[in-house]
Scaffold this active site. Structure first.
Site, mmCIF file in Angstrom:
data_model
loop_
_atom_site.group_PDB
_atom_site.id
_atom_site.type_symbol
_atom_site.label_atom_id
_atom_site.label_comp_id
_atom_site.label_asym_id
_atom_site.label_seq_id
_atom_site.Cartn_x
_atom_site.Cartn_y
_atom_site.Cartn_z
ATOM 1 N N GLU A 84 24.696 48.574 31.375
ATOM 2 C CA GLU A 84 25.229 47.383 32.050
ATOM 3 C C GLU A 84 24.406 46.147 31.728
ATOM 4 O O GLU A 84 24.953 45.063 31.508
ATOM 5 C CB GLU A 84 25.279 47.613 33.565
ATOM 6 C CG GLU A 84 26.370 48.569 34.015
ATOM 7 C CD GLU A 84 27.764 48.043 33.712
ATOM 8 O OE1 GLU A 84 27.943 46.820 33.625
ATOM 9 O OE2 GLU A 84 28.679 48.876 33.557
ATOM 10 N N CYS B 161 44.082 42.433 28.099
ATOM 11 C CA CYS B 161 44.240 41.157 28.806
ATOM 12 C C CYS B 161 43.109 40.211 28.392
ATOM 13 O O CYS B 161 42.289 39.768 29.202
ATOM 14 C CB CYS B 161 44.224 41.406 30.319
ATOM 15 S SG CYS B 161 44.793 40.003 31.303
ATOM 16 N N CYS C 137 50.443 41.448 26.030
ATOM 17 C CA CYS C 137 51.096 41.840 27.287
ATOM 18 C C CYS C 137 52.035 43.029 27.117
ATOM 19 O O CYS C 137 52.222 43.818 28.055
ATOM 20 C CB CYS C 137 51.863 40.654 27.866
ATOM 21 S SG CYS C 137 50.803 39.256 28.343
ATOM 22 N N CYS D 3 50.339 46.183 28.025
ATOM 23 C CA CYS D 3 49.616 46.239 29.298
ATOM 24 C C CYS D 3 50.279 47.241 30.248
ATOM 25 O O CYS D 3 51.485 47.137 30.533
ATOM 26 C CB CYS D 3 49.581 44.857 29.944
ATOM 27 S SG CYS D 3 48.736 44.842 31.548
ATOM 28 N N CYS E 242 52.217 41.809 37.310
ATOM 29 C CA CYS E 242 51.509 40.577 36.932
ATOM 30 C C CYS E 242 52.384 39.356 37.171
ATOM 31 O O CYS E 242 53.457 39.205 36.572
ATOM 32 C CB CYS E 242 51.101 40.657 35.463
ATOM 33 S SG CYS E 242 50.246 39.188 34.858
#
Length: 567
Positions: free
Chosen positions: A106, A261, A267, A270, A276
């Site tokens: 991370e 995204c 799209c 997705c 959305c």
């Protein structure tokens, strides 16, 4: 991409989209505006059915297609690499060891592309497989492994964090976000990521990818950096979070923002597009007879934020080296201050300067708010809080000085600089300007630069070496030449480094007093492993450039009557 079964439940035809025009896809979509709602705690952003469908669709997509990363494990994975020995081994890693891996990953992935972070992660884990191994290392060792990854403060945070876990917590990581945030360098985002991914805690993660996904789902405009927007995104992410698989869902949201995204979204692939709001606006526009060219773009969310212009900084760098053999040298390195830009890293002697004003006093002038009131500002004292580089570009601006005339000019210039440096303390800035002008007259003219500019930089460098580093450099038999420049972009600074090499034959003497600056001499082999920052590595790379230029100019010289060719 073949949509998983859960996606088909959400999928609508163009006819259905037309019939459902203005029908809210989320609980508050009918009220969606360009601004976030004020009272996020009282707002239900998603109906339970929509939230459940998003969770199922997104997790099904993630299980089937998530990327293979050296720190990622998913017991539900159906991806092609799920049966690999590496993934199977990760599934067997004990929780504490897995927390360590998630923590390192991370931190590395912040402001860094995942592919690049993955390479460093593998090397890091090979050197320090546990938090105790990392705590036992020195900061210089950590910086050496981190070198080239950028944003070097992260390396120190990891080192400080490891020492805290071992020294204060007995080598055992906490398992909640709240307790994890007590470790140096772990904030709200990292704490939530570790707690959810490694410990199964129900903490929603919000990073830039999640902000982009949530903003488009809710058609959330306004300044995404405002408190209202941040609170709205955090509340919406918490409402969407899968209670059964919080870690996988958080990773799925970030994965979606990273590969689908994006700034240029795809799209059509997705898995949650029918939930959305931004996608519905686009589809409704087309279904009602509008063209794709005039449709409201999905990319209007989140709103673009105008970035503050970077501060321009000019830095003179002197690669000071001592000849110890026919083709070998020792190099002087200076340790930067423990706070600020590139804190605690080693660099070649460097001093910030301002170019001399044309036809005016050639003394250095402070030209920005980031400068301090001194005309001689060592890079060590620059009060900057930005992290390391976003990108860097190196280009040589000068050809190596060649011929007897250039060599004679360089020697005369060095002698003039020495005389000028001796006069400065007694005569102040006026003498400094005079010395700069005299030194400039002895310097050959370099392409894209002026004699005055080069002389002024050298005076700044000489004073820094003599007065700050307290080194008495014997210039007898020395060689000094300009080798090029480096343009380097930090997050808040655009830095131009003008680089010269000063080669001496005797070890510089240390004057009496305490400079407060740590220095060391290293061999060529030690220099290669010194953990230099990206910008200093680019500076070091210029050492070899003149030799290549000499070879390139062999033929060019015949056509330029002996003059050095422009690089």
């Amino acid at each position: 991409m073949v949509a998983p079964p859960e996606v088909k439940k959400l999928k609508k035809s163009s006819t259905e989209a037309t019939a459902a025009k203005r029908k809210p896809a989320t609980a508050n979509a009918a009220k969606a505006t360009s601004k976030p709602v004020a009272d996020v705690e009282e707002t239900s952003y998603f109906t339970p059915d929509i939230a459940n469908q998003v969770q199922q669709s997104l997790l099904a997509w993630y299980d089937a297609s998530h990327r293979a990363l050296p720190w990622r494990r998913n017991p539900h994975s159906l991806a092609p690499h799920s049966g690999s020995p590496e993934h199977k081994a990760l599934l067997e890693v004990p929780q504490q060891a897995f927390i360590y891996r998630v923590w390192i990953s991370e931190i590395m992935c912040q402001q860094t592309q995942v592919a690049r972070a993955s390479e460093y992660f593998v090397r890091w884990l090979a050197k320090w497989p546990s938090v105790r191994d990392l705590a036992a290392a020195s900061l210089d060792e950590v910086n050496e492994v981190w070198a080239g990854l950028g944003y070097y403060r992260r390396a120190k945070y990891l080192h400080d964090g490891a020492k805290h876990v071992v020294g204060e917590l007995g080598g055992t990581f906490p398992t909640t976000s709240r307790e994890l945030q007590k470790i140096p360098g772990i904030g709200a985002y990292t704490g939530a990521a570790i707690a959810s991914i490694a410990c199964g805690q129900r903490d929603a993660v919000v990073d830039a990818n999640v902000i982009r996904v949530i903003s488009r789902l809710l058609r959330l405009g306004g300044d995404p950096t405002s408190r209202a927007s941040q609170d709205a995104v955090a509340a919406a992410a918490a409402q969407l979070l899968s209670p059964d698989r919080p870690g996988c869902f958080n990773q799925a949201m970030m994965e979606l923002g990273a590969v689908v995204c994006t700034q240029q979204p795809t799209c059509e692939t997705c898995p949650i597009r029918t939930a959305c709001g931004a996608w519905h606006d686009l589809e409704d526009h087309i279904a009602s007879g509008g063209s794709a060219a005039t449709a409201p773009p999905v990319t209007q969310y989140p709103a673009k934020v105008v970035k503050k212009a970077r501060t321009q900084q000019m830095v003179a760098v002197c690669i000071l080296r001592r000849t110890i053999g026919p083709k070998d040298h020792n190099y002087l390195l200076v340790k930067r201050a423990e706070k600020g830009l590139l804190a605690g890293l080693w660099e070649f002697p460097s001093v910030q300067f301002a170019p001399p004003a044309t036809g005016a006093d050639n003394s250095a002038k402070v030209t920005s708010a980031d400068d301090v009131s001194s005309a001689h500002l060592p890079c060590n004292s620059a009060k900057v809080t930005s992290a390391d580089d976003v990108s860097a570009d190196v280009h040589g601006k000068w050809a190596e000085m060649g011929g007897k005339e250039a060599a004679a000019g360089a020697v005369e210039g060095k002698e003039t600089l020495q005389r000028g440096a001796k006069k400065r303390k007694a005569s102040g800035s006026g003498a400094k300007a005079t010395a700069a002008a005299a030194a400039a007259a002895a310097l050959p003219i370099m392409p894209s630069d002026s004699r005055e500019a080069q002389a002024a930089r050298r005076l700044e460098t000489d004073q820094y070496i003599a007065d700050t580093l307290l080194l008495d450099v014997d210039m007898e038999g020395s060689q000094r030449r300009e080798v090029g420049s480096v343009e380097h972009t930090f997050s808040h600074i655009q830095m131009t480094l003008q680089v010269e090499v000063l080669t001496v034959t005797t070890q510089p003497r240390l004057k009496e007093g305490n400079s407060g600056v740590e220095t060391r001499w290293v061999t060529t082999e030690e220099l290669a492993a010194a953990g230099l920052s990206s910008v200093q590595r680019k500076v070091a790379a210029l050492l070899a450039a003149p030799k290549r230029k000499e070879q390139q100019q062999t033929l060019a010289g015949f056509f330029h009557k002996g003059k050095a060719a422009d690089p």
